[in-house]
Write an enzyme that holds these catalytic residues in place. Structure first.
Site, PDB file in Angstrom:
ATOM      1  N   HIS A 175       8.711   2.544  -1.960  1.00 43.25           N
ATOM      2  CA  HIS A 175       7.377   3.013  -1.560  1.00 43.25           C
ATOM      3  C   HIS A 175       7.477   3.353  -0.067  1.00 43.25           C
ATOM      4  O   HIS A 175       8.222   2.682   0.662  1.00 43.25           O
ATOM      5  CB  HIS A 175       6.309   1.926  -1.622  1.00 43.25           C
ATOM      6  CG  HIS A 175       6.062   1.274  -2.938  1.00 43.25           C
ATOM      7  ND1 HIS A 175       6.867   0.297  -3.444  1.00 43.25           N
ATOM      8  CD2 HIS A 175       5.052   1.442  -3.828  1.00 43.25           C
ATOM      9  CE1 HIS A 175       6.367  -0.124  -4.607  1.00 43.25           C
ATOM     10  NE2 HIS A 175       5.270   0.558  -4.870  1.00 43.25           N
ATOM     11  N   ASP A 222       7.324   0.259   2.045  1.00 45.41           N
ATOM     12  CA  ASP A 222       8.405  -0.742   2.078  1.00 45.41           C
ATOM     13  C   ASP A 222       9.430  -0.435   3.146  1.00 45.41           C
ATOM     14  O   ASP A 222      10.110  -1.335   3.624  1.00 45.41           O
ATOM     15  CB  ASP A 222       9.271  -0.770   0.789  1.00 45.41           C
ATOM     16  CG  ASP A 222       8.509  -0.602  -0.471  1.00 45.41           C
ATOM     17  OD1 ASP A 222       7.413  -1.140  -0.536  1.00 45.41           O
ATOM     18  OD2 ASP A 222       9.035   0.061  -1.388  1.00 45.41           O
TER      19      ASP A 222
HETATM   20  C1  XLS Z   1       3.291  -3.257  -9.648  1.00 47.85           C
HETATM   21  C2  XLS Z   1       4.084  -2.088  -9.984  1.00 47.85           C
HETATM   22  C3  XLS Z   1       4.659  -1.321  -8.805  1.00 47.85           C
HETATM   23  C4  XLS Z   1       5.117   0.055  -9.220  1.00 47.85           C
HETATM   24  C5  XLS Z   1       5.365   0.982  -8.070  1.00 47.85           C
HETATM   25  O1  XLS Z   1       2.957  -4.072 -10.517  1.00 47.85           O
HETATM   26  O2  XLS Z   1       5.069  -2.501 -10.873  1.00 47.85           O
HETATM   27  O3  XLS Z   1       5.675  -2.048  -8.202  1.00 47.85           O
HETATM   28  O4  XLS Z   1       6.281   0.005  -9.998  1.00 47.85           O
HETATM   29  O5  XLS Z   1       4.260   1.111  -7.266  1.00 47.85           O
END
Ligand code: XLS
Ligand code: CA
Ligand code: CA
Length: 441
Positions: A101, A104
């Protein structure tokens, strides 16, 4: 450049008898399973947020996962150190892909302009590391749920200024993903849902979400981003009702707004079980609708009602998941992304390795078992026989749409029930077949 994992050798395959916790028992990247190698089938990816950014804090306690790359006063320095650590880690494990993301990898600023500047700086470094190591980007995404401005949602926020922020963030994350050659882009509607209908215009929120996706399609065309676009279903958490509940509701939403030809699904195991489905159910539903795009490979705890994002260890589940994936003809350009985190108490750097090795071995074993199951044709033969009545007579006419209620009624009125000998579903026998392939492959 500082190395963070000097104390660990490159992880190798040592076979099922090895007791070395830093070696693979089953995953052999270049072993052929059918026409492809394990690495080509599995397309493993590291989730940047869990493996590099996660700090182990929970509502009851402070961080436990204090990583050496986080020990900088300046968050921009920490972000750079994290890139070094991430690529060193993936190289040691032989993981070919990663996902991230925007939030991150680089610190958020006071404005989006400032956040974008931080992101650009880190994307440059990530690009260098990708060239140096050959590691590729499976998917990029934008975090539209952590910052307080997204408390009511992003593209479904009641405030149009927040909708604009979401648009700006996705625009930038799409550009970054394209620049890094990302093979997919994921939309997970982190707070696209609601807590109570007393304050919610559900129709406007859903229409706006569809408008947002249309804007995405226009922009993707404008910048010529060729990656696959994915929507990731999840039934709840953080909001009580998430609009992208499961595969079936996402597909219905896309069809409702004429968007179904442009998106596929990213299926996460833990989200499947939160929706009271099995992982296999969600994969099957996506597959038969030609919507299976990629997979977030983790598992939940069936005794807990939330998204625990654990590393996959359940071989039965990985076998049936790989069975669906093989039947879909593979995942490419998608992959198996470990959207999974070590437990709060697994705080040492070695634990990050143990966790990924567990996940990689679990899917390697699942791949072998599923391949053997499919090659035997035992399940397919059974299912073909079970539905044989649709190959001839009335059944064939039903399939071909050549018969109606009147003719069927004429046919059925004279059936003597005691003559209609049905066949057994033989669930237990079939489960034993799966066990045999799992234990013998
Ligand atoms: C959260 C989600 C997230 C997505 C990406 O529960 O799994 O991590 O995979 O935003
Ligand atoms: Ca996920
Ligand atoms: Ca999750």
């Amino acid at each position: 450049m500082k190395n963070y994992f000097d104390f660990i050798e490159k992880v190798k395959y040592e076979g099922p008898d090895s007791k070395n916790p830093l070696a693979f028992n089953y995953y052999q990247a270049d072993k052929k399973i059918g026409s492809k190698t394990m690495a080509e089938h599995l397309r493993f990816s590291m989730a940047y947020w869990h493996s590099m950014t996660e700090d182990g804090s929970d509502p009851f306690g402070s961080p436990t996962l204090v990583r050496p790359w986080d020990r900088f006063d300046d968050p921009r320095e920490a972000a750079k150190a994290r890139v070094e650590a991430a690529f060193e880690f993936m190289t040691k494990l032989g993981i070919d892909y990663f996902c991230f993301h925007d939030a991150d990898v680089a610190p958020q600023g006071e404005t989006l302009k400032e956040s974008n500047r931080n992101l650009d700086e880190i994307i440059n470094l990530i690009e260098e590391k990708m060239q140096e190591t050959g590691i590729k980007l499976l998917w990029g995404t934008s975090n539209l749920f952590s910052h307080p401005i997204f408390m009511h949602g992003a593209a479904t926020s009641p405030d149009a200024r927040v909708f604009s922020c979401a648009a700006a963030k996705v625009k930038k994350a799409l550009e970054a993903t394209k620049r890094l050659g990302g093979e997919n882009y994921v939309f997970w509607g982190g707070r696209e849902g609601y807590e109570t209908l007393l304050n919610t215009d559900m129709k406007l929120e859903q229409d706006n979400l569809a408008r947002f996706f249309e804007m995405v399609l226009n922009y993707v065309e404008e910048i010529n981003f060729e990656g696959q676009l994915l929507i990731e279903p999840k039934p709840k958490e953080p909001t009580k009702h998430q609009y992208d509940f499961d595969s079936s509701s996402v597909i219905a939403f896309l069809r409702n707004y004429g968007l179904e030809d442009y998106f596929k699904l990213n299926i996460e195991a833990n989200h499947a079980t939160l929706a009271a489905h099995t992982f296999q159910h969600e994969l099957r539903y996506a597959r038969i609708n030609d919507m299976l795009g990629s997979v977030d490979a983790n598992q939940g705890d069936l005794l807990l009602g939330w998204d625990t994002d654990q590393f996959p260890s359940n071989l039965y589940s990985t076998t049936l998941a790989m069975y669906e994936i093989l039947k879909a003809g593979g995942l490419e350009p998608g992959g198996l992304n470990f959207d999974a985190k070590v437990r709060r108490a697994s705080f040492q750097l070695e634990d990050l390795f143990y966790a990924h090795i567990l996940g990689m071995d679990s899917f390697a074993k699942g791949l072998e078992a599923a391949h053997s199951l499919l090659a035997s044709g035992e399940i397919e033969d059974f299912i073909d026989r079970r539905y044989h009545s649709y190959q001839e007579g009335v059944g064939k006419k039903i399939r071909e749409g050549k018969i109606g209620l009147k003719e069927l009624s004429e046919e059925a009125l004279d059936y003597r029930f005691e003559d209609l000998q049905l066949e057994s579903g033989q669930q237990e026998r079939l489960e034993a077949i799966v066990n045999r392939h799992l234990l013998q492959s």
